[in-house]
Design a protein around this motif. Sequence first.
Motif, PDB file in Angstrom:
ATOM      1  N   VAL A  19      59.922  71.888  27.792  1.00  0.00           N
ATOM      2  CA  VAL A  19      60.927  71.252  28.653  1.00  0.00           C
ATOM      3  C   VAL A  19      62.128  70.798  27.828  1.00  0.00           C
ATOM      4  CG1 VAL A  19      61.371  69.275  30.161  1.00  0.00           C
ATOM      5  CG2 VAL A  19      59.230  70.550  30.383  1.00  0.00           C
ATOM      6  N   GLU A  20      61.865  70.193  26.683  1.00  0.00           N
ATOM      7  CA  GLU A  20      62.957  69.729  25.825  1.00  0.00           C
ATOM      8  C   GLU A  20      63.833  70.881  25.357  1.00  0.00           C
ATOM      9  OE1 GLU A  20      61.021  65.856  23.572  1.00  0.00           O
ATOM     10  OE2 GLU A  20      60.504  67.875  22.884  1.00  0.00           O
ATOM     11  N   THR A  21      63.208  71.990  24.997  1.00  0.00           N
ATOM     12  CA  THR A  21      63.949  73.120  24.428  1.00  0.00           C
ATOM     13  C   THR A  21      64.749  73.876  25.477  1.00  0.00           C
ATOM     14  OG1 THR A  21      62.264  73.389  22.717  1.00  0.00           O
ATOM     15  CG2 THR A  21      63.717  75.269  23.116  1.00  0.00           C
ATOM     16  N   VAL A  22      64.143  74.103  26.650  1.00  0.00           N
ATOM     17  CA  VAL A  22      64.759  74.969  27.645  1.00  0.00           C
ATOM     18  C   VAL A  22      65.585  74.194  28.674  1.00  0.00           C
ATOM     19  CG1 VAL A  22      64.292  76.674  29.451  1.00  0.00           C
ATOM     20  CG2 VAL A  22      62.956  76.694  27.336  1.00  0.00           C
ATOM     21  N   LEU A  23      65.071  73.056  29.129  1.00  0.00           N
ATOM     22  CA  LEU A  23      65.749  72.325  30.195  1.00  0.00           C
ATOM     23  C   LEU A  23      66.679  71.234  29.681  1.00  0.00           C
ATOM     24  CD1 LEU A  23      62.887  71.942  32.826  1.00  0.00           C
ATOM     25  CD2 LEU A  23      64.621  73.736  32.634  1.00  0.00           C
ATOM     26  N   HIS A  24      66.369  70.673  28.509  1.00  0.00           N
ATOM     27  CA  HIS A  24      67.188  69.573  27.984  1.00  0.00           C
ATOM     28  C   HIS A  24      67.502  69.790  26.501  1.00  0.00           C
ATOM     29  CE1 HIS A  24      66.687  67.295  31.669  1.00  0.00           C
ATOM     30  NE2 HIS A  24      65.387  67.512  31.597  1.00  0.00           N
ATOM     31  N   PRO A  25      68.143  70.899  26.157  1.00  0.00           N
ATOM     32  CA  PRO A  25      68.382  71.197  24.744  1.00  0.00           C
ATOM     33  C   PRO A  25      69.320  70.208  24.055  1.00  0.00           C
ATOM     34  CG  PRO A  25      69.626  72.694  26.133  1.00  0.00           C
ATOM     35  CD  PRO A  25      68.710  71.933  27.040  1.00  0.00           C
ATOM     36  N   ASP A  26      70.110  69.467  24.834  1.00  0.00           N
ATOM     37  CA  ASP A  26      71.026  68.475  24.251  1.00  0.00           C
ATOM     38  C   ASP A  26      70.400  67.087  24.177  1.00  0.00           C
ATOM     39  OD1 ASP A  26      73.050  70.382  23.966  1.00  0.00           O
ATOM     40  OD2 ASP A  26      73.739  70.074  26.022  1.00  0.00           O
ATOM     41  N   GLY A  27      69.119  67.006  24.538  1.00  0.00           N
ATOM     42  CA  GLY A  27      68.422  65.736  24.477  1.00  0.00           C
ATOM     43  C   GLY A  27      68.426  65.009  25.810  1.00  0.00           C
ATOM     44  N   ILE A  28      67.472  64.112  25.974  1.00  0.00           N
ATOM     45  CA  ILE A  28      67.364  63.313  27.190  1.00  0.00           C
ATOM     46  C   ILE A  28      66.815  61.945  26.803  1.00  0.00           C
ATOM     47  CG2 ILE A  28      65.083  64.301  27.674  1.00  0.00           C
ATOM     48  CD1 ILE A  28      65.697  63.923  30.661  1.00  0.00           C
ATOM     49  N   ASP A  29      67.397  60.905  27.352  1.00  0.00           N
ATOM     50  CA  ASP A  29      67.029  59.541  26.962  1.00  0.00           C
ATOM     51  C   ASP A  29      65.611  59.175  27.374  1.00  0.00           C
ATOM     52  OD1 ASP A  29      69.506  59.123  25.816  1.00  0.00           O
ATOM     53  OD2 ASP A  29      70.388  58.294  27.646  1.00  0.00           O
ATOM     54  N   ASP A  30      65.194  59.555  28.554  1.00  0.00           N
ATOM     55  CA  ASP A  30      63.888  59.159  29.074  1.00  0.00           C
ATOM     56  C   ASP A  30      63.170  60.389  29.616  1.00  0.00           C
ATOM     57  OD1 ASP A  30      61.692  57.900  30.108  1.00  0.00           O
ATOM     58  OD2 ASP A  30      62.758  56.878  31.733  1.00  0.00           O
ATOM     59  N   LEU A  31      62.570  61.172  28.710  1.00  0.00           N
ATOM     60  CA  LEU A  31      61.892  62.392  29.131  1.00  0.00           C
ATOM     61  C   LEU A  31      60.709  62.081  30.039  1.00  0.00           C
ATOM     62  CD1 LEU A  31      61.471  65.434  29.053  1.00  0.00           C
ATOM     63  CD2 LEU A  31      60.158  65.136  26.942  1.00  0.00           C
ATOM     64  N   ASP A  32      59.941  61.043  29.705  1.00  0.00           N
ATOM     65  CA  ASP A  32      58.774  60.716  30.531  1.00  0.00           C
ATOM     66  C   ASP A  32      59.205  60.313  31.942  1.00  0.00           C
ATOM     67  OD1 ASP A  32      56.886  61.241  28.581  1.00  0.00           O
ATOM     68  OD2 ASP A  32      56.950  59.210  27.774  1.00  0.00           O
ATOM     69  N   GLY A  33      60.302  59.593  32.058  1.00  0.00           N
ATOM     70  CA  GLY A  33      60.814  59.227  33.373  1.00  0.00           C
ATOM     71  C   GLY A  33      61.259  60.438  34.155  1.00  0.00           C
ATOM     72  N   TRP A  34      61.924  61.380  33.462  1.00  0.00           N
ATOM     73  CA  TRP A  34      62.375  62.615  34.119  1.00  0.00           C
ATOM     74  C   TRP A  34      61.173  63.421  34.594  1.00  0.00           C
ATOM     75  CZ3 TRP A  34      61.790  67.848  33.671  1.00  0.00           C
ATOM     76  CH2 TRP A  34      62.717  68.641  34.343  1.00  0.00           C
ATOM     77  N   LEU A  35      60.148  63.519  33.733  1.00  0.00           N
ATOM     78  CA  LEU A  35      58.959  64.283  34.096  1.00  0.00           C
ATOM     79  C   LEU A  35      58.246  63.664  35.295  1.00  0.00           C
ATOM     80  CD1 LEU A  35      57.512  65.104  30.561  1.00  0.00           C
ATOM     81  CD2 LEU A  35      58.453  66.745  32.202  1.00  0.00           C
ATOM     82  N   ALA A  36      58.266  62.345  35.376  1.00  0.00           N
ATOM     83  CA  ALA A  36      57.605  61.671  36.497  1.00  0.00           C
ATOM     84  C   ALA A  36      58.226  62.047  37.832  1.00  0.00           C
ATOM     85  CB  ALA A  36      57.664  60.154  36.300  1.00  0.00           C
ATOM     86  N   GLU A  37      59.498  62.445  37.818  1.00  0.00           N
ATOM     87  CA  GLU A  37      60.200  62.846  39.037  1.00  0.00           C
ATOM     88  C   GLU A  37      60.195  64.356  39.245  1.00  0.00           C
ATOM     89  OE1 GLU A  37      61.420  60.682  41.225  1.00  0.00           O
ATOM     90  OE2 GLU A  37      60.689  59.036  39.957  1.00  0.00           O
ATOM     91  N   TRP A  38      59.687  65.102  38.257  1.00  0.00           N
ATOM     92  CA  TRP A  38      59.689  66.563  38.320  1.00  0.00           C
ATOM     93  C   TRP A  38      58.540  67.007  39.224  1.00  0.00           C
ATOM     94  CZ3 TRP A  38      58.071  70.487  34.035  1.00  0.00           C
ATOM     95  CH2 TRP A  38      58.725  71.705  34.240  1.00  0.00           C
ATOM     96  N   PRO A  39      58.813  67.746  40.295  1.00  0.00           N
ATOM     97  CA  PRO A  39      57.770  68.060  41.280  1.00  0.00           C
ATOM     98  C   PRO A  39      56.557  68.799  40.721  1.00  0.00           C
ATOM     99  CG  PRO A  39      59.940  68.507  42.196  1.00  0.00           C
ATOM    100  CD  PRO A  39      60.140  68.213  40.734  1.00  0.00           C
ATOM    101  N   VAL A  40      56.726  69.590  39.672  1.00  0.00           N
ATOM    102  CA  VAL A  40      55.607  70.395  39.173  1.00  0.00           C
ATOM    103  C   VAL A  40      54.821  69.701  38.058  1.00  0.00           C
ATOM    104  CG1 VAL A  40      56.778  72.522  39.811  1.00  0.00           C
ATOM    105  CG2 VAL A  40      57.025  71.648  37.481  1.00  0.00           C
TER     106      VAL A  40
END
Length: 265
Positions: free
Chosen positions: A153-174
């Motif tokens: 996910v970090e490499t393909v969807l957020h290559p520029d970085g993301i502050d709260d990956l766990d928070g983003w994943l919690a909202e990701w439907p899959v």
Amino acid sequence: MQTTQSADGTEIAYERRGDGRPLVLLHGGMAPRAYWEPVVPHFEGFAAVIPQRPGFGTCLDDPAETSADDVLAREAEYVRAIVDDLDREPVLLGHSFGALTAIESATDAAVEAVVAYEPAVLPDGFRAGADLADEMATLIERGERRKAVKRYVETVLHPDGIDDLDGWLAEWPVWPDCVDLAEEVVRMNRAVERYRLPDRLDVDAPTLVLTGTAGPDFLRESARNVHGALPNSRLVEFDGVGHSGPAEAPALVAAEVRAFMQRSE
């Protein structure tokens, strides 16, 4: 679900919704069929055909035995089997690895058109250092499956970085169901890392290549490279849309597809 068989006798399942021009929807690496749920309502007048991708459910008895070298050929074969099973030539709409699969399938399948959103093709310079498959495999061997998927996910969807990956994943439907797909994603990434874009792609059908300015730079570059290798292609770049464009901006994508199909008639 409807079923058909590939040339080797593998049973292939797919769902068909609605009436009209068949639109075969091919999802990418980390997204199950549910990826297309927000997209389908925007394609009124099309019959959405949503396959159960091999290795992501019921198509293969033992997907773990499928090598990376066979992955793309296997997936293109199942798309061709579905195309042959339909009552008219379809439009193939693929996202990421599904976009590469759509293009490969169209080299010898009778399709009306192809729509490819950021095909999973690595530019030569980027591919030389690509080692995501090895990184994920090492993490899986250590028992760190979730960490392996997060690395994807970090490499393909957020290559520029993301502050709260766990928070983003919690909202990701899959998430976290997609963790079960980790080995399949490793094989897919090895196939992508080994794939070399030819100077010319032998696709006769009109093709729409889509990309977004908010996605990874290397995928925007690859979209342009794929566009250049196609004999009958149109390239459209969406401002402010990321790699998950079809699900992120379904109305925008659907409008562009409709306009493209009108030009191609």
